[in-house]
Design an enzyme around this catalytic site. Structure first.
Site, short mmCIF file in Angstrom:
data_model
loop_
_atom_site.label_atom_id
_atom_site.label_comp_id
_atom_site.label_asym_id
_atom_site.label_seq_id
_atom_site.Cartn_x
_atom_site.Cartn_y
_atom_site.Cartn_z
N SER A 68 74.10 35.74 111.76
CA SER A 68 74.98 36.81 111.29
C SER A 68 74.59 37.30 109.90
O SER A 68 73.90 36.61 109.13
CB SER A 68 76.43 36.34 111.26
OG SER A 68 76.81 35.83 112.52
N1 SAH Z 1 76.77 31.06 113.71
C1 SAH Z 1 75.39 31.40 114.06
C2 SAH Z 1 75.25 32.75 114.70
C3 SAH Z 1 75.69 32.68 116.07
S1 SAH Z 1 75.23 33.97 117.20
C4 SAH Z 1 74.48 31.27 112.87
O1 SAH Z 1 74.95 31.00 111.76
O2 SAH Z 1 73.26 31.39 113.05
C5 SAH Z 1 76.35 33.46 118.47
C6 SAH Z 1 75.96 32.20 119.17
O3 SAH Z 1 77.01 31.89 120.08
C7 SAH Z 1 74.70 32.33 120.02
O4 SAH Z 1 73.76 31.37 119.63
C8 SAH Z 1 75.21 32.09 121.45
O5 SAH Z 1 74.28 31.39 122.25
C9 SAH Z 1 76.45 31.28 121.21
N2 SAH Z 1 77.44 31.27 122.30
C10 SAH Z 1 77.81 32.28 123.13
N3 SAH Z 1 78.76 31.87 123.98
C11 SAH Z 1 79.02 30.57 123.68
C12 SAH Z 1 79.91 29.59 124.22
N4 SAH Z 1 80.75 29.84 125.24
N5 SAH Z 1 79.88 28.35 123.68
C13 SAH Z 1 79.06 28.03 122.65
N6 SAH Z 1 78.19 28.93 122.10
C14 SAH Z 1 78.18 30.19 122.62
#
Ligand code: SAH
Length: 227
Positions: A68
């Site tokens: 993000s």
């Molecule tokens: N917080 C992260 C950015 C996350 S992007 C950082 O600091 O880099 C969102 C993430 O959520 C992705 O990696 C995606 O694979 C994950 N995601 C999507 N659905 C999810 C779920 N049901 N459970 C766990 N992770 C999930």
């Protein structure tokens, strides 16, 4: 402080001022900004993008996912109002950057990542960087992580069409939940949910955001490929 870190901090501060009406404040907590300056974002982005690591924008991290934007990471962290004794749940570990930021402001972070490759890479990266109060698990976080519940704060870093009931149930009275709510790749709003001491929840829309979608099933990735 390195020049590029100083510039990232200045960019976050100016975007905070620009969005002051929506977020209801002129500046974020000094503790959050200090940690934003301390955690090396370049350690969380792919090698080919290191030169852009301190720009105030999201970056791809593979598997169609993104790390993000620094302003959003800072804002969501600020909204959680963390205390050093808090236990925090994160859904969507991704690169591990947001988890690293949280870990510097609370006692323990539990983070769940759906894509096993990302989960394992983040766990290794966090361990190598010395963040020792973060536990990462591969799987779906749609149902939360019941084993360590309830949590003082919960952060979801992928957009949900609605607030998952399990997450509300795993939030302590007095707890805070921050989650982007809206359709996949359409209008989404960052929502802050607080749970009062009587257990009643209150929600407030903060501002429009763009997140990758949350997978809304409790079914994990195929465990055979999870390694
Ligand atoms: N917080 C992260 C950015 C996350 S992007 C950082 O600091 O880099 C969102 C993430 O959520 C992705 O990696 C995606 O694979 C994950 N995601 C999507 N659905 C999810 C779920 N049901 N459970 C766990 N992770 C999930």
């Amino acid at each position: 402080m390195k020049a590029q870190v100083r510039r990232m901090i200045a960019d976050i501060e100016s975007e905070v001022r620009y969005t002051r009406n929506a977020i209801g404040k002129d500046r974020l907590s000094a503790d959050v900004m200090r940690v934003m300056a301390e955690v090396p974002r370049d350690a969380f982005v792919p090698d080919a993008l290191k030169s852009m690591a301190f720009e105030n924008g999201p970056l791809p991290i593979g598997h169609d996912q993104t790390i993000s934007q620094p302003y959003i990471v800072a804002l969501m962290t600020d909204l959680l109002q963390l205390d050093k004794d808090d236990v925090v749940l994160e859904i969507g570990t991704g690169s591990g950057y947001q988890a690293a930021i949280l870990s510097r402001l609370c006692k323990k972070v539990y983070s769940v990542e759906y894509v096993p490759e990302l989960s394992h890479a983040a766990a290794l990266r966090l361990q190598q960087l010395g963040y020792d109060n973060i536990e990462v698990r591969a799987g779906s976080g749609y149902g939360g992580w019941a084993e360590h519940a309830p949590y003082d704060a919960i952060i979801v870093t992928a957009a949900a069409t609605h607030i998952p009931e399990a997450l509300l149930q795993q939030l302590k009275p007095g707890g805070r939940l921050v989650i982007p709510v809206g359709g996949p790749y359409s209008y989404q709003e960052l929502v802050l949910v607080t749970r009062d001491e009587q257990g009643k929840t209150h929600s407030r829309n903060i501002l429009g955001v763009a997140f990758v979608p949350l997978r809304e099933s409790a079914t994990p990735y195929d465990s055979e490929t999870a390694g």
